[in-house]
Write a protein that holds these residues in place. Structure first.
Motif, PDB file in Angstrom:
ATOM      1  N   ASP A   4      26.496 -73.986  48.381  1.00 16.50           N
ATOM      2  CA  ASP A   4      25.820 -73.236  47.322  1.00 16.50           C
ATOM      3  C   ASP A   4      24.389 -73.726  47.133  1.00 16.50           C
ATOM      4  O   ASP A   4      23.462 -72.927  46.924  1.00 16.50           O
ATOM      5  CB  ASP A   4      26.593 -73.369  46.010  1.00 16.50           C
ATOM      6  N   GLU A   7      22.226 -72.432  49.901  1.00 16.46           N
ATOM      7  CA  GLU A   7      21.918 -71.008  49.717  1.00 16.46           C
ATOM      8  C   GLU A   7      20.785 -70.825  48.720  1.00 16.46           C
ATOM      9  O   GLU A   7      19.886 -69.995  48.914  1.00 16.46           O
ATOM     10  CB  GLU A   7      23.172 -70.276  49.245  1.00 16.46           C
ATOM     11  N   LEU A   8      20.817 -71.616  47.657  1.00 12.30           N
ATOM     12  CA  LEU A   8      19.735 -71.547  46.676  1.00 12.30           C
ATOM     13  C   LEU A   8      18.433 -72.089  47.255  1.00 12.30           C
ATOM     14  O   LEU A   8      17.346 -71.584  46.949  1.00 12.30           O
ATOM     15  CB  LEU A   8      20.127 -72.335  45.423  1.00 12.30           C
ATOM     16  N   SER A  10      17.410 -71.815  50.219  1.00 14.90           N
ATOM     17  CA  SER A  10      16.812 -70.845  51.140  1.00 14.90           C
ATOM     18  C   SER A  10      15.872 -69.881  50.431  1.00 14.90           C
ATOM     19  O   SER A  10      15.119 -69.151  51.078  1.00 14.90           O
ATOM     20  CB  SER A  10      17.913 -70.065  51.862  1.00 14.90           C
ATOM     21  N   ARG A  11      15.900 -69.866  49.103  1.00 14.97           N
ATOM     22  CA  ARG A  11      14.963 -69.038  48.350  1.00 14.97           C
ATOM     23  C   ARG A  11      13.579 -69.684  48.273  1.00 14.97           C
ATOM     24  O   ARG A  11      12.603 -69.023  47.919  1.00 14.97           O
ATOM     25  CB  ARG A  11      15.490 -68.797  46.938  1.00 14.97           C
ATOM     26  N   PHE A  12      13.524 -70.979  48.589  1.00 17.81           N
ATOM     27  CA  PHE A  12      12.254 -71.701  48.530  1.00 17.81           C
ATOM     28  C   PHE A  12      11.688 -71.981  49.924  1.00 17.81           C
ATOM     29  O   PHE A  12      10.475 -71.995  50.110  1.00 17.81           O
ATOM     30  CB  PHE A  12      12.437 -73.038  47.797  1.00 17.81           C
ATOM     31  N   SER A  14      12.229 -71.368  54.331  1.00 21.00           N
ATOM     32  CA  SER A  14      12.752 -70.423  55.313  1.00 21.00           C
ATOM     33  C   SER A  14      14.232 -70.675  55.586  1.00 21.00           C
ATOM     34  O   SER A  14      14.676 -71.818  55.741  1.00 21.00           O
ATOM     35  CB  SER A  14      11.956 -70.542  56.610  1.00 21.00           C
ATOM     36  N   GLU A  15      15.006 -69.607  55.644  1.00 19.07           N
ATOM     37  CA  GLU A  15      16.459 -69.732  55.803  1.00 19.07           C
ATOM     38  C   GLU A  15      16.835 -70.426  57.104  1.00 19.07           C
ATOM     39  O   GLU A  15      17.811 -71.189  57.154  1.00 19.07           O
ATOM     40  CB  GLU A  15      17.093 -68.342  55.750  1.00 19.07           C
TER      41      GLU A  15
END
Length: 203
Positions: A4, A7-8, A10-12, A14-15
């Motif tokens: 989790d 996943e969070l 990756s918002r900051f 690059s995935e």
């Protein structure tokens, strides 16, 4: 960090980068899982960062390092100097309890787990060294003085004096090895040893 959190994250960032980092951390977690499940020395040694991370995780499991915890019990680990706490990764509990040095610490799950793992890995190391018959091993802290005394006593038990009934000058002269002389109470080379003088007799 768990899935989790990644996943969070990756918002900051690059995935693809986060996925790569997640795989790297998963590999370190698999090291811990393998150690706990196999209960033996790893085939490949851990790097220092993995060791420190594992020890730090164990430290977080002790109650004196719980967030928001203020320990007031008699069995609560406390360290007055922060430098000492950093040196020992926050581990402040001892091993065992009164009457049982191998007992678990009620407020120190991490320290108890470290103690159990230490014993298991020490036993596996001795098995690798050829001592297959060992079933239980316990590792205890030992001060320098006590370690020296234990070593000297063990060495002393290997050097037992020869009884006077089996001692003779001819045996000393013909022997090519060092012989323990009861009268001199010292190890002497047989080549330079002289026969002992006769004991005085009462009139």
């Amino acid at each position: 960090m768990n899935e989790d959190s990644f996943e969070l994250a990756s918002r900051f960032v690059s995935e693809s980068y986060i996925r790569q980092a997640s795989q790297a951390l998963s590999r370190r977690r698999r090291q811990t899982k393998s150690l706990l499940s196999l209960r033996k020395l790893p085939e490949e040694g851990w790097d220092e960062m993995s060791i420190e991370a594992f020890v730090r995780d164990l430290s977080f499991m002790d109650s004196n390092n719980f967030l928001g915890n203020v320990g007031v019990g008699e069995r609560e680990g406390r360290v007055a100097c922060r430098l000492v706490a950093q040196r020992h990764y926050g581990l402040a509990h001892g091993v065992g309890r009164s009457g049982d040095v191998a007992a678990e610490q009620p407020k120190a799950a991490g320290s108890s787990l470290m103690s159990k793992l230490t014993n298991i890995l020490a036993r596996d190391a001795l098995h690798v060294a050829g001592l297959e018959g060992l079933t239980e091993v316990i590792v205890l802290p030992l001060a320098t003085g006590m370690a020296m005394v234990a070593s000297l006593r063990s060495l002393g038990s290997l050097a037992r004096p020869v009884s006077s009934s089996s001692f003779s000058s001819s045996a000393v002269a013909s022997s090519s090895s060092a012989t323990y002389l009861p009268q001199a109470s010292a190890f002497c080379p047989s080549s330079s040893a002289a026969p002992s003088p006769p004991l005085p007799t009462s009139p």
